[in-house]
Design an enzyme around this catalytic site. Structure first.
Site, short mmCIF file in Angstrom:
data_model
loop_
_atom_site.label_atom_id
_atom_site.label_comp_id
_atom_site.label_asym_id
_atom_site.label_seq_id
_atom_site.Cartn_x
_atom_site.Cartn_y
_atom_site.Cartn_z
N LYS A 285 0.85 -0.66 -0.12
CA LYS A 285 -0.01 -0.05 -0.23
C LYS A 285 1.08 0.99 -0.23
O LYS A 285 1.65 1.39 1.03
CB LYS A 285 -0.89 0.17 1.21
CG LYS A 285 -1.97 -1.30 1.12
CD LYS A 285 -2.68 -1.03 2.29
CE LYS A 285 -3.93 -2.16 2.84
NZ LYS A 285 -4.58 -1.62 1.51
N ARG A 359 -10.02 -11.67 2.47
CA ARG A 359 -10.76 -12.43 1.56
C ARG A 359 -10.36 -14.00 1.85
O ARG A 359 -10.62 -14.76 1.52
CB ARG A 359 -11.76 -12.49 0.03
CG ARG A 359 -10.08 -11.54 -0.27
CD ARG A 359 -10.84 -11.32 -2.15
NE ARG A 359 -10.59 -9.85 -2.06
CZ ARG A 359 -11.05 -9.33 -2.83
NH1 ARG A 359 -11.04 -9.58 -3.99
NH2 ARG A 359 -11.37 -7.64 -2.26
#
Ligand code: BES
Ligand code: MN
Ligand code: ZN
Length: 509
Positions: A285, A359
Site C-alpha cells: 500500500k 477474502r
C-alpha cells in the site's frame, strides 16, 4: 466503565444535575420546578435566555445556579411520543462530554419507562469510553473526571434490572474497542489469541489453532497471507452454549457445569477478519494512511466482543465465533502476485493482488466453520474493501446476503441500534469476473464494484442452503469524529447490532 446506579427522582442536595427535557416540558417537570425554586428561578431564566426549547440534540448548561448545584444541564429529547431506545441512548451519551469536570452526576429520566431509563444509562456508558493506556504525560486536570452516574427514574428497581444485560453489552463493546485501538506492534495474532483465551473466565470455551494445526487442515489461503510475517497466524474458536447448557459454569460453583436439556439447535456462527496489520504485502500500500491498517482486525474484534457480550449476559443461545488472525507483510517469504494457493475447501486461488488478503483469510475460516459446526446461519464481518467506503462513506456498512429473511432481520436491528446497514447486490455478472486462466478463481476482479466482487469471492466458500450475510465494515469500524454514543476511534461496529439480532430472533425463552 462508568459506575451507574439508579435512584428515585429526588432533587440532589449538591453536585451536577442533568435534566432530560422534552419539547412540551412535562417530563421531569416536578424536578425542574423544584430545582428552579431552590435556585431562585436561575434555571428557567437561563433556559429562556438560551432559547432552549427541548429540541432533540440541543442542550444548555447552567453553571453554579445556586442550591449547591455545581451545574444543571438540560438535554433536549424532542417529542416524548417519538422517543425511541436509540434516541434515549443518544440523550444519555450527549451529557457525557458536558460532564468531564464532574466526578459524579445525577441524570433525571423522570417518567421514562424502565427500558428507556436503562437506554439513557447505556448511551452514557458507551460515550464515556476512552483508550488512554499509552498516555503517560496527561495532566490530571485534563483527564475527564466523571466516574459515577446516578439515573433518577420513576421505577429505579425495574430500570436497574433492565440495565443488567445492557451493561454486559457495553462491556462487550469495550472489549472490541480495546482490541481495535491497540497498536499493531502490541496486538499481533498470538497476542490477540491470548486475549481471547482470557475470556474463558466468562464461561466461553476458547480454542486456539496455530500454523501447524491449520496447515494440517489445509488452510492454504489463510497461511499464504501469513507467510510473509514473522508473527505466526492463529485461528480462534470461541463457543458460547447458552441454550444447550454445555460448558456454561453455574454461578458460584466453580468447575460445575450447568445441566440443561440439550437442544438440537445448530449454533449461530459469527466470523471475523483479523488482519492485525495490512501493509498490502508485496502489492504494498502507499505510505500515507497506512497506519489505519492496524484496525484491519476490526471484524475479528467485533466477533470477540460479541461473544463476550453473549456470555456476559448469559444469552440463551448457542453461538460460535471464529476469527482468522494474520499479519500481511512483504518479505522474502511473502506470497507473490501470481502464486496459486489451495484453500481448505480444495478450491484453488490465483493471487493476483496480495492486498486482497482478507477474502483469503475468510475463505478458510468459513469453510472450517461449516465443516465443524453446520451452523444455522453465518454472519461474517470484515474491513474488506476500500470500495465499500467509496460506495457508502462512513455512515452505513455494506450488507451482502444470500437470504432475504436474514437480511431483513439485520436491517431492522441496524435501525434500532444505529449501526446502520445498506444492502448491496450479489449477482452472477460480478462473480464471473473472478474467472482465472490458471486456477479455480483469482482473488480480484475488474476495477469497478470491488466490494461486490469481494462478496462474490466469499460466497464461493459458503455452502448452498446456509443463510449467510457478509458485512463489509471498512468504512464504519473506525470514526474520525465523536458521535452521541461513540467517541472517535474504534467504534466496535457490529457488536450491538448482532447482540440485538440474537436477542430479538434467536434466543430461547
Ligand atoms: N483492508 C483493506 C480494505 C480497507 C481499505 C479497509 C481501506 C479499510 C480502509 C483490504 O485488505 C484491501 O486492501 N482491499 C483492497 C482490495 C483490492 C486490492 C482488490 C482495496 O480495497 O483496495
Ligand atoms: Mn489488503
Ligand atoms: Zn485488509
Amino acid at each position: 466503565m462508568l459506575d451507574i446506579g439508579f435512584a428515585k427522582s429526588v432533587l440532589p442536595k449538591s453536585g451536577a444535575l442533568v435534566l432530560l427535557v422534552e419539547e412540551a416540558e412535562t417530563l421531569n417537570a416536578d424536578l425542574l420546578a423544584q430545582a428552579d425554586e431552590a435556585t431562585g428561578l436561575a434555571i428557567s431564566r437561563a433556559l429562556v435566555a438560551a432559547e432552549f426549547k427541548g429540541k432533540a440534540g440541543s442542550n444548555c448548561t447552567i453553571l453554579a445556579p445556586g442550591a449547591n448545584l455545581s451545574r444543571v444541564i438540560a438535554i433536549g429529547i424532542g417529542k416524548l411520543s417519538e422517543l425511541t431506545q436509540r434516541l434515549a441512548e443518544e440523550a444519555g451519551g450527549a451529557c457525557v462530554p458536558l460532564l468531564t469536570k464532574e466526578e459524579s452526576a445525577h441524570i433525571a429520566a423522570g417518567a421514562l419507562s424502565a427500558e428507556l431509563a436503562a437506554a439513557v444509562a447505556t448511551g452514557a456508558a458507551l460515550r464515556s469510553y476512552r483508550f488512554d493506556r499509552y498516555r503517560t504525560k496527561e495532566k490530571a486536570e485534563d483527564k475527564p473526571r466523571l466516574s459515577k452516574l446516578v439515573v433518577l427514574a420513576g421505577h429505579p428497581v425495574k430500570a436497574r434490572e433492565a440495565w443488567v444485560p445492557l451493561k454486559a453489552t457495553v462491556t462487550g463493546v469495550f472489549v472490541t474497542r480495546d482490541l481495535v485501538s491497540e497498536p499493531p506492534n502490541v496486538l499481533y495474532p498470538a497476542e490477540m489469541a491470548d486475549r481471547c483465551k482470557a475470556l474463558e473466565s466468562l464461561g466461553l470455551k476458547v480454542e486456539v489453532l496455530g500454523p501447524k494445526e491449520m496447515s494440517k487442515l489445509g488452510f492454504g489461503a489463510l497461511l499464504a497471507v501469513a507467510q510473509g510475517s514473522e508473527r505466526e497466524a492463529r485461528m480462534v474458536v470461541l463457543q458460547w452454549n447458552g441454550a444447550s447448557g454445555e460448558a456454561v459454569p453455574t454461578k458460584g460453583k466453580k468447575g460445575k457445569v450447568a445441566k440443561i436439556e440439550k437442544t438440537d439447535n445448530a449454533p449461530l456462527a459469527f466470523i471475523g477478519k483479523g488482519v492485525t496489520f495490512d501493509t498490502g504485502g508485496i502489492s504494498i500500500k502507499p505510505g500515507p494512511g497506512m497506519e489505519d491498517m492496524k484496525w484491519d482486525m476490526a471484524g475479528a474484534g467485533a466477533v470477540i466482543g460479541l461473544m463476550a457480550t453473549l456470555a456476559g449476559r448469559k444469552a440463551k443461545v448457542d453461538a460460535v465465533g471464529l476469527v482468522g488472525l494474520v499479519e500481511n507483510m512483504p518479505s522474502g517469504t511473502a506470497m507473490r502476485p501470481g502464486d496459486v494457493v489451495t484453500s481448505a475447501s480444495g478450491q484453488t486461488i490465483e493471487v493476483l493482488n496480495t492486498d486482497a488478503e482478507g477474502r483469503l483469510v475468510l475463505a478458510d475460516v468459513i469453510h472450517y466453520c461449516q465443516e465443524n459446526f453446520k451452523p444455522r446461519l453465518m454472519v461474517d464481518l470484515a474491513t474488506l474493501t476500500g470500495a465499500i467506503i467509496v460506495a457508502l462513506g462512513h455512515e452505513y456498512a455494506g450488507m451482502f446476503a444470500n437470504d432475504d429473511g436474514l437480511a431483513a432481520q439485520l436491517s431492522a436491528v441496524a435501525e434500532e441500534t444505529g449501526e446502520k446497514l445498506w444492502r448491496m447486490p450479489l449477482a452472477e455478472a460480478y462473480n464471473k469476473q473472478l474467472k482465472s486462466d490458471i486456477a479455480d478463481m483469482k482473488n480480484i476482479g475488474g476495477r469497478w464494484g470491488g466490494a461486490v466482487i469481494a462478496a462474490e469471492f466469499i460466497q464461493r466458500f459458503v455452502a448452498t442452503g446456509t443463510p449467510w450475510a457478509h458485512l463489509d465494515i471498512a468504512g464504519t469500524a473506525w470514526s474520525s469524529k465523536d458521535t452521541a454514543t461513540v467517541p472517535k476511534g474504534a467504534t466496535a461496529f457490529g457488536v450491538r447490532l448482532l447482540d440485538r439480532l440474537v436477542a430479538a430472533h434467536y434466543e430461547t425463552k
